[in-house]
Design an enzyme around this catalytic site. Structure first.
Site, PDB file in Angstrom:
ATOM      1  N   LYS A   1       0.835  -1.211   0.000  1.00  0.00           N
ATOM      2  CA  LYS A   1       0.000   0.000   0.000  1.00  0.00           C
ATOM      3  C   LYS A   1       0.868   1.259   0.000  1.00  0.00           C
ATOM      4  O   LYS A   1       2.073   1.184   0.266  1.00  0.00           O
ATOM      5  CB  LYS A   1      -0.911  -0.019   1.220  1.00  0.00           C
TER       6      LYS A   1
ATOM      7  N   TYR B   1      15.992  30.698   4.199  1.00  0.00           N
ATOM      8  CA  TYR B   1      14.867  31.457   4.761  1.00  0.00           C
ATOM      9  C   TYR B   1      15.110  31.833   6.214  1.00  0.00           C
ATOM     10  O   TYR B   1      15.547  31.011   7.013  1.00  0.00           O
ATOM     11  CB  TYR B   1      13.567  30.644   4.660  1.00  0.00           C
TER      12      TYR B   1
HETATM   13  C1  LIG Z   1      -0.450  -1.533   6.828  1.00  0.00           C
HETATM   14  C2  LIG Z   1      -1.084  -2.761   7.288  1.00  0.00           C
HETATM   15  C3  LIG Z   1      -0.315  -3.918   7.513  1.00  0.00           C
HETATM   16  C4  LIG Z   1       1.196  -3.948   7.443  1.00  0.00           C
HETATM   17  O1  LIG Z   1       1.703  -3.457   8.664  1.00  0.00           O
HETATM   18  P1  LIG Z   1       3.283  -3.406   8.944  1.00  0.00           P
HETATM   19  O2  LIG Z   1       3.373  -2.959  10.358  1.00  0.00           O
HETATM   20  O3  LIG Z   1       3.846  -2.401   7.996  1.00  0.00           O
HETATM   21  O4  LIG Z   1       3.805  -4.761   8.703  1.00  0.00           O
HETATM   22  C5  LIG Z   1      -0.990  -5.089   7.842  1.00  0.00           C
HETATM   23  N1  LIG Z   1      -2.336  -5.100   7.953  1.00  0.00           N
HETATM   24  C6  LIG Z   1      -3.102  -4.003   7.775  1.00  0.00           C
HETATM   25  C7  LIG Z   1      -4.571  -4.102   7.939  1.00  0.00           C
HETATM   26  C8  LIG Z   1      -2.500  -2.795   7.462  1.00  0.00           C
HETATM   27  O5  LIG Z   1      -3.262  -1.704   7.293  1.00  0.00           O
END
Ligand SMILES: *Cc1c(COP(=O)(O)O)cnc(C)c1O
Length: 341
Positions: free
Chosen positions: A33, A251
């Protein structure tokens, strides 16, 4: 141009380590993701697929479409119910009973159960209803899952959430029999959940994100893990100059030179998803000091080199800005070129 280097060997090393912990490559769902945590969705999907990973998870339907052909299954973790047919091999996470009325018939779904995080998912008391409604609406329940709220915290919370999920499995086993439905796959572990198991997981697979990219945020008492950061960030020199004693840079002129020094400006800033360091305190990236405030498109550094590595381990920046590595890496702009080495 600034770019992100993707170290393929490190990614494959991490996947090998995690699959060995889980009990085999078939027990890994690669979480891709948010542009594969900033690494580049298509690139990481290709590398995961080459290594033998058969399942992936993304946030949205749009992300799923981009990588769908590479995996047996791509699970959408956090999108709204898809009212049109889903492509072959794409399944939808279900976070409340109402969603079961909105999905297109014949969709593949995974039912998310709220075992204690109270962020998403149906209540344990709704499990039977969820399976009944799924059957009525011709939805295929491919998986049932939960998410740990504290797997990476030094506490016992992980244990009660884990035992709740085991209890859910029993309810599902019974209901599946009563309704004459095929058995779904079970998954509950994120990276930390997987790494806290000292034996192979009892679930069908784990959803691993951050650890596959080389990071954990677990207290040391949970053991040390052989994980290697996959991403390194490089910036290129735009221009150089001499800064004389008492001259200020950037800045608000926050940084003042105490003696004559050589400085260069590099082609990355907060508009590219890097931190807007305010210039106070001290920020040292790979032994080079960031001078004054980070601008939108550039930052000044005490260096004359044509190209510099800003980080190859995001922990330093995460600690410096009081956040976590997830935050450092996912925010890097998708416009930065990713180069696999
Ligand atoms: C993002 C996510 C994961 C992965 O989590 P990590 O801590 O990066 O391994 C797993 N399950 C869900 C539902 C998530 O949203």
């Amino acid at each position: 141009m600034a770019h992100i280097e993707i170290r393929k060997e490190n990614y494959h090393h991490n996947l090998a380590y995690l699959s060995q912990r889980a009990g085999g490559m078939h027990k890994i769902m690669a979480v891709l993701k948010d542009n594969a945590y900033g690494h580049g969705l298509e690139i990481m999907a290709g590398l995961a697929c080459d290594f033998g990973v058969r399942r992936a998870a993304v946030k949205t339907f749009q992300e799923a479409l981009r990588i769908q052909g590479l995996f047996e299954e791509v699970l959408i973790l956090a999108d709204h119910p898809h009212t049109k047919p889903l492509p072959q091999g794409v399944s939808m996470g279900i976070h409340e009973l109402e969603a079961l009325e909105k999905c297109h018939p014949n969709s593949d779904i995974h039912i998310n159960i709220d075992t204690g995080m109270h962020r998403n998912g149906i209540a344990i008391s709704q499990i039977k209803d969820s399976l009944r409604i799924s059957k009525k609406n011709s939805l295929h329940v491919k998986g049932v899952y939960a998410h740990f709220r504290s797997a990476d915290e030094l506490s016992g919370e992980w244990f009660w959430q884990k035992s709740r999920f085991e209890a859910c499995k029993e309810i599902i086993h019974e209901t599946i029999k009563d309704l004459d439905l095929p058995m779904p796959k079970f998954h509950s572990c994120n990276s930390a959940g997987l790494l806290r198991n000292s034996t192979h997981i009892t679930d069908d697979y784990a959803r691993v994100g951050i650890a596959s990219y080389g990071y954990t945020h677990m207290p040391k008492v949970f053991g040390k893990h052989d994980l290697r950061p996959v991403m390194a960030l490089y910036a290129k020199r735009l221009s150089s100059r001499d800064l004389y004693e008492n001259e200020r840079i950037g800045y608000a002129g926050v940084y003042k030179a105490s003696k004559k020094m050589k400085v260069s400006t590099y082609d990355i800033g907060y508009g590219d998803g890097f931190f807007r360091y305010d210039g106070f305190g001290s920020l040292i990236l790979n032994n080079k000091e960031v001078l004054g405030r980070v601008s939108m498109d550039s930052m000044s550094i005490a260096s004359g080199e044509d190209e510099i590595c800003l980080f190859e381990d995001a922990h330093y920046l995460a600690d410096h800005f009081n956040t976590i590595t997830y935050d450092v890496i996912t925010k890097l702009s998708s416009d930065l070129p990713r180069v696999v080495v």
